[in-house]
Design a protein around this motif. Structure first.
Motif, PDB file in Angstrom:
ATOM      1  N   LEU A   1       0.819  -1.215   0.000  1.00 49.86           N
ATOM      2  CA  LEU A   1       0.000   0.000   0.000  1.00 49.86           C
ATOM      3  C   LEU A   1       0.853   1.264   0.000  1.00 49.86           C
ATOM      4  O   LEU A   1       0.416   2.311  -0.480  1.00 49.86           O
ATOM      5  N   THR A   2       2.064   1.174   0.543  1.00 48.86           N
ATOM      6  CA  THR A   2       2.962   2.320   0.503  1.00 48.86           C
ATOM      7  C   THR A   2       3.246   2.721  -0.940  1.00 48.86           C
ATOM      8  O   THR A   2       3.289   3.912  -1.278  1.00 48.86           O
TER       9      THR A   2
ATOM     10  N   ALA B   1      -0.558   7.204  -6.152  1.00 48.43           N
ATOM     11  CA  ALA B   1      -1.814   7.960  -6.201  1.00 48.43           C
ATOM     12  C   ALA B   1      -1.678   9.368  -5.639  1.00 48.43           C
ATOM     13  O   ALA B   1      -2.522  10.230  -5.908  1.00 48.43           O
ATOM     14  N   ALA B   2      -0.620   9.615  -4.875  1.00 56.67           N
ATOM     15  CA  ALA B   2      -0.496  10.892  -4.174  1.00 56.67           C
ATOM     16  C   ALA B   2      -0.430  12.073  -5.135  1.00 56.67           C
ATOM     17  O   ALA B   2      -0.995  13.142  -4.866  1.00 56.67           O
TER      18      ALA B   2
ATOM     19  N   LEU C   1      -3.398   9.300   8.802  1.00 58.82           N
ATOM     20  CA  LEU C   1      -3.535   7.849   8.647  1.00 58.82           C
ATOM     21  C   LEU C   1      -2.471   7.116   9.463  1.00 58.82           C
ATOM     22  O   LEU C   1      -2.758   6.063  10.064  1.00 58.82           O
ATOM     23  N   ASP C   2      -1.256   7.647   9.482  1.00 55.42           N
ATOM     24  CA  ASP C   2      -0.225   7.046  10.332  1.00 55.42           C
ATOM     25  C   ASP C   2      -0.670   7.030  11.794  1.00 55.42           C
ATOM     26  O   ASP C   2      -0.531   6.018  12.498  1.00 55.42           O
ATOM     27  N   ALA C   3      -1.178   8.154  12.250  1.00 56.11           N
ATOM     28  CA  ALA C   3      -1.660   8.240  13.632  1.00 56.11           C
ATOM     29  C   ALA C   3      -2.806   7.263  13.875  1.00 56.11           C
ATOM     30  O   ALA C   3      -2.878   6.613  14.925  1.00 56.11           O
ATOM     31  N   LEU C   4      -3.712   7.153  12.901  1.00 60.51           N
ATOM     32  CA  LEU C   4      -4.838   6.226  13.033  1.00 60.51           C
ATOM     33  C   LEU C   4      -4.352   4.781  13.128  1.00 60.51           C
ATOM     34  O   LEU C   4      -4.872   3.996  13.935  1.00 60.51           O
TER      35      LEU C   4
ATOM     36  N   ILE D   1      -2.748   0.390   7.652  1.00 59.71           N
ATOM     37  CA  ILE D   1      -3.141   1.804   7.642  1.00 59.71           C
ATOM     38  C   ILE D   1      -1.908   2.705   7.643  1.00 59.71           C
ATOM     39  O   ILE D   1      -1.841   3.704   6.914  1.00 59.71           O
ATOM     40  N   VAL D   2      -0.903   2.343   8.455  1.00 58.18           N
ATOM     41  CA  VAL D   2       0.332   3.127   8.482  1.00 58.18           C
ATOM     42  C   VAL D   2       1.011   3.105   7.114  1.00 58.18           C
ATOM     43  O   VAL D   2       1.511   4.129   6.632  1.00 58.18           O
ATOM     44  N   GLY D   3       1.027   1.923   6.458  1.00 57.71           N
ATOM     45  CA  GLY D   3       1.628   1.845   5.125  1.00 57.71           C
ATOM     46  C   GLY D   3       0.961   2.783   4.140  1.00 57.71           C
ATOM     47  O   GLY D   3       1.635   3.470   3.345  1.00 57.71           O
ATOM     48  N   ALA D   4      -0.361   2.854   4.173  1.00 54.62           N
ATOM     49  CA  ALA D   4      -1.087   3.761   3.284  1.00 54.62           C
ATOM     50  C   ALA D   4      -0.727   5.218   3.583  1.00 54.62           C
ATOM     51  O   ALA D   4      -0.516   6.026   2.663  1.00 54.62           O
ATOM     52  N   GLY D   5      -0.653   5.569   4.847  1.00 51.52           N
ATOM     53  CA  GLY D   5      -0.324   6.950   5.215  1.00 51.52           C
ATOM     54  C   GLY D   5       1.090   7.337   4.827  1.00 51.52           C
ATOM     55  O   GLY D   5       1.329   8.455   4.349  1.00 51.52           O
TER      56      GLY D   5
END
Length: 512
Positions: free
Chosen positions: A321-322, A328-329, A348-351, A374-378
């Protein structure tokens, strides 16, 4: 240090698009290797702990002495490359990296492995600045260069995703030393093809090499991380003094750069709020990813009992996801603005850490994996755009120096993620583990130090006490997860707030 890179004539670029892209492909081999090396060793740490039986402090040094040395030497090695030739220093670094990696694979104790990892960091610091500087000179066209730099940046995410998977596959069938032998097949193509495909380039007016500055930046970074480790491990005035000495060296480095007519590092760049905010987001994004990888890889293998390969597969969605969110960024930033997407990534990292704090404090595997995903996505959102922001926020003549600082922040984020979160995790383990009687003194001491030591010592006990030791060790390790998750969540929220406030768009005037 790279200020003159953009002024070098375009005629040094290889003639023909095919050759330019082949040169880029050649330069991607070391970039992928450096990225893989940032994650694969943390993943191999449980196997190393069982084989070499390091103390908790040694285990952390095995992981991050490489990134620490690399971060401390990126700027000076870039300056040396400007002077002697960027391709030349790249080939020197690649040769040394491969040779010392083979030596590391044969280490018989923790001290040997730490020393080898430090040397690998020295040679790695020759590789990192050279690749980006060469790419900027190979691609004279702005559009091509932007695409090439984007591919260069994406290689880090790809390497981070490949690290656990490749490491898991190797550790499934071979000893821990196999993760170091990856360097040989990764660097041989570079050593063969770079002299043919990659043109040499130099800065016609390079900044002078300044040995005192090198000593200050390398020694200061080492002392800061060592002080953090020792404060978390034992506390005491000596660790605080070391930390203070490191901060003092950093202050002296900044003062020296401000006074020199040709500084090794232009610290005036930090006066730009956009530059500093992008740098903080870059550092903390990598901090969150590497710190999470450190404790999740150990939990999967030592607590959950997963094989190295299966552990790598379980972590793959978060790492993949990273890459996906990183790609996509750019499109998202065009629609919502880069600062907005960066803030969303940091939140998202915090979440992700919040999910672990709320649902994974007892070692729940689904909660840990969900939080990691979730951290990977953030990280993909925030880290990709932070690099763009760093480069875009400085004049073109400063783009090379800004790139070097961005790379340094990346490596320092990896170091601090391991040092801070790893030290907190180790302190919580030592505070909570209960070691039953009946173990030899040396084995009992190792069981009190690390989870790997407890797993290694358990077979020396009868079944009942062995089960008690493992249960206590698993609980003690997972007790540190809540503390690390809380620290990670707070830091990511703070970073999101800084970016939001610093990069707030100017208020629009109301038309009456």
């Amino acid at each position: 240090m790279f200020q003159a890179a953009t002024s070098i004539p375009a005629r040094i670029a290889p003639a023909g698009a095919a050759r330019r892209w082949l040169a880029l492909a050649t330069l991607m081999f070391p970039v992928l290797l450096i990225a893989v090396d940032n994650t694969v060793l943390a993943f191999a740490l449980p196997s190393i702990s069982l084989a070499l039986q390091p103390s908790s402090t040694q285990a952390l040094w095995i992981v991050d002495v490489y990134a620490l040395v690399l971060a401390g030497l990126l700027v000076p090695m870039g300056s040396i490359g400007d002077r002697i030739g960027r391709r030349r220093i790249l080939l020197i670094g690649a040769t040394g990296f491969a040779v010392v990696s083979a030596v590391a694979a044969l280490a018989t104790d923790s001290a040997q492995l730490i020393a080898a990892r430090a040397l690998i960091g020295v040679f790695g610091s020759m590789i990192m600045p050279a690749t980006l500087s060469l790419i900027r000179n190979i691609f004279a066209d702005d559009a091509e260069r932007r695409l090439a730099v984007a591919i260069w940046a994406a290689s880090y995410s790809g390497g981070a995703a490949l690290g656990p998977l490749v490491g898991g596959a190797l550790l499934e069938h071979f000893a821990w030393g196999s993760v170091f032998l990856l360097a040989i097949p990764a660097l041989v193509p570079l050593l063969v093809l770079a002299p043919v495909l990659v043109p040499e380039s130099r800065d016609p007016a390079p900044s002078p090499v300044d040995p005192p500055s090198i000593l200050l930046i390398a020694g200061g970074a080492t002392a800061i991380v060592y002080g953090i480790k020792e404060i978390a491990h034992d506390g005491g005035a000596s660790a605080a003094l070391v930390l203070a000495a490191g901060l003092g060296a950093g202050w002296a480095f900044v003062r020296r750069q401000l006074r020199r007519p040709q500084p090794m590092l232009d610290v005036q760049l930090f006066r730009n709020p956009a530059f500093s905010s992008g740098l903080a987001a870059n550092l903390l994004s990598i901090f969150s990813l590497v710190g999470f990888t450190l404790f999740l890889s150990q939990h999967l293998q030592l607590v959950a009992g997963e094989s190295p390969l299966r552990a790598g597969l379980l972590m793959l969605p978060g790492l993949a996801l990273t890459i996906v969110t990183g790609l996509a960024a750019v499109r998202l930033a065009a629609r919502f603005s880069a600062p907005t997407v960066m803030v969303a990534g940091l939140l998202l990292d915090a979440l992700g850490y919040g999910v672990v704090l709320a649902f994974g404090h007892d070692g729940s595997l689904p909660a840990l994996l969900a939080g990691f995903t979730i951290v990977g996505a953030g990280v993909g959102l925030a880290e990709t755009l932070s690099n763009d922001l760093i480069i875009a926020s400085v004049p073109p003549s400063k783009a090379g120096a800004a790139s070097a600082i961005s790379e340094t922040a990346y490596e320092l984020g990896a170091v601090l993620g391991t040092a801070i979160l790893g030290s907190v995790l180790g302190a919580a383990y030592r505070l909570n583990v209960v070691v039953p009687e009946g173990l030899p003194a040396a084995s009992a001491a190792r069981a009190r130090e690390t989870l790997g030591g407890a797993v290694d010592a358990a077979p020396l006990l009868p079944r009942g006490p062995a089960s008690e030791l493992l249960a206590s060790a698993f609980h003690a390790f997972d007790s540190g997860v809540a503390a690390t998750a809380a620290i990670g969540a707070v830091l990511m929220l703070a970073a999101a707030g800084v970016v939001r406030l610093t990069l707030r768009p100017p208020a629009r005037r109301r038309v009456s």
